[in-house]
Design an enzyme around this catalytic site. Structure first.
Site, PDB file in Angstrom:
ATOM      1  N   LYS A  39       3.241  11.649   6.525  1.00 54.23           N
ATOM      2  CA  LYS A  39       2.408  11.520   7.719  1.00 54.23           C
ATOM      3  C   LYS A  39       2.971  12.266   8.921  1.00 54.23           C
ATOM      4  CE  LYS A  39      -0.121   7.425   6.263  1.00 54.23           C
ATOM      5  NZ  LYS A  39      -1.319   8.190   5.841  1.00 54.23           N
ATOM      6  N   PHE A  57       0.865  -1.177   0.000  1.00 51.23           N
ATOM      7  CA  PHE A  57       0.000   0.000   0.000  1.00 51.23           C
ATOM      8  C   PHE A  57       0.900   1.224   0.000  1.00 51.23           C
ATOM      9  CE2 PHE A  57      -2.254   3.569   1.809  1.00 51.23           C
ATOM     10  CZ  PHE A  57      -3.416   3.558   1.059  1.00 51.23           C
ATOM     11  N   ASP A  71       9.581   2.924   1.551  1.00 50.03           N
ATOM     12  CA  ASP A  71       8.406   3.726   1.895  1.00 50.03           C
ATOM     13  C   ASP A  71       8.243   3.674   3.405  1.00 50.03           C
ATOM     14  OD1 ASP A  71       5.899   4.715   2.484  1.00 50.03           O
ATOM     15  OD2 ASP A  71       4.886   3.725   0.821  1.00 50.03           O
TER      16      ASP A  71
END
Length: 424
Positions: free
Chosen positions: A276, A162, A247
């Site tokens: 984030k 994801f 990531d």
């Protein structure tokens, strides 16, 4: 009373059980469902305030937030230090575009480069933008530096991945919810099984420029790589002249008990993709960090973003890096994560099939014969705890790193009560 003390004083109130949404809450829910696109399926709670590890709904009821914005809120809701920084910058300058220099981007870029150990950073906004940027950088590096034939660059990705929701990114997902009815997709990606070093080695040919991976697959249910896999991946990428692109949007910035999840294996990727928590839960901030031989392929006019590197984002991001530099939050995640791991494992065999924990981040597989993950989250909501399910029967927990041991116990006790009630 301090922020965490206030949370402890409210444990009994939070655990008492959430009522049916009030009229006010229902009005907010109905308006959202009527006018906002239905790309999410939220739990029936309407939040209006937050403080530390806690949030408050429109009726004044408090909940322990154990999702923390998918790790965007590592420092909790409305962290005072970051709020002071943001307020100060809001009064001075918020946006210039990269057509001009501003006095916040340079210090932020220097600090983040120092934190990552890389030569430079390329600031963006959302995590998906950072992933797209890393893909572009990898492809151009492949053509300019590695000498891949024009138009043939390939990026290897992994099953269960994801990395975001853009058309390019969902094109290499294996989740039907992400892919159905959204094609055709961008070519140039090959997916291999997560954690399978032999499959990766077999997939590398002269067109491969990068391996894009998550050191912990968060959306997949906090899936950990096999022992030694990241070190093997590092060696493989070095030997085959392929960029190792990590990531760390969810896993990085102290969530796993180290600054980066790759640190657990003493591995340094060629490219960090960050987001984030880099914005402290206040502002969208993301970045790609790499050395000059990689990011140097980006030249004026070849990539950009109106908001990327804006003064407000840079000021907040700089303060986040300063907070991480102390090591305090990494240590909190490590210590609290050990407690969370120990307590959650008490539930294995009592409605829980498996538990995976890395720092203050856990994936809990609920026995599907007992309930779905969504039903477990609804049960937790009634007990004053907010969490999120994924892939049917798995529940993810990622409390803010400012949580206390008492609040970790509250989380596990609430889950145990949900399971016990279901078992009758």
């Amino acid at each position: 009373m301090d922020r965490n003390g206030e949370g402890r004083a409210s444990l009994g109130h939070a655990a008492a059980g959430a009522p049916t949404p009030s009229r006010t809450a229902r009005e907010h829910i109905e308006r959202t469902e009527r006018f906002a696109a239905r790309n999410y399926h939220p739990l029936p709670v309407v939040l209006s305030g937050g403080d530390g590890a806690w949030v408050t709904d429109v009726d004044g009821r408090r909940y322990l937030d154990c999702l923390a914005g998918y790790s965007a809120l590592n420092f909790g809701h409305c962290p005072p230090r970051l709020l002071r920084c943001a307020h100060e910058q809001l009064d001075r300058l918020t946006l210039t575009s990269r057509a001009f220099y501003n006095d916040q981007l340079g210090p932020f870029a220097e600090a983040l480069a120092g934190l990552t150990g890389k030569d430079r950073v390329l600031p963006m906004n959302s995590g998906a933008e950072a992933v797209e940027t890393a893909i572009k950088v990898s492809r151009k590096w492949g053509y300019v530096t590695k000498g891949v034939e024009a138009g043939r660059a390939t990026v290897l990705t992994m099953s269960g991945n994801f990395h975001g929701r853009t058309t390019t990114i969902v094109g290499f997902s294996d989740d039907p919810l992400a892919t159905d009815d959204y094609g055709p997709f961008t070519p140039g990606f090959t997916r291999v099984p997560y954690g399978d070093i032999r499959a990766l080695a077999d997939a590398i040919d002269d067109t491969v420029v990068a391996v894009l991976f998550e050191p912990v697959q968060g959306e997949g249910g906090v899936v950990l790589p096999p022992p030694g896999f990241l070190r093997e991946l590092r060696e493989l990428c070095t030997r085959r002249d392929v960029l190792m692109v990590a990531d760390e949007i969810q896993s990085g910035l102290a969530r796993t008990g180290r600054t980066f999840a790759c640190d657990h294996d003493e591995v340094v990727p060629d490219v960090y993709v960050l987001g984030k928590a880099l914005g402290g839960g206040l502002h969208p901030v993301s970045a790609v960090a790499a050395d000059d031989d990689v990011l140097g392929v980006i030249t004026p006019g070849t990539h950009g973003s109106t908001f990327g590197g804006n003064p407000l984002a840079a000021a907040i991001g700089h303060e986040v890096v300063a907070m991480l530099a102390t090591g305090e939050y990494q240590e909190r995640a490590r210590v609290l994560g050990e407690r969370l791991d120990t307590r959650l494992r008490e539930l294995v065999g009592a409605g829980v099939l498996a538990v995976r924990v890395r720092g203050l981040w856990a994936g809990v597989d609920i026995d599907p014969a007992l309930m779905t993950g969504r039903e477990a989250c609804e049960g937790l909501l009634r007990r004053g705890v907010l969490a999120k399910d994924t892939h049917g029967s798995t529940v993810r927990f990622a409390p803010a790193l400012v949580a206390t041991e008492d609040e970790i116990d509250l989380l596990v006790d609430a889950l145990g009560d949900v399971l016990a009630t279901a078992r009758g």
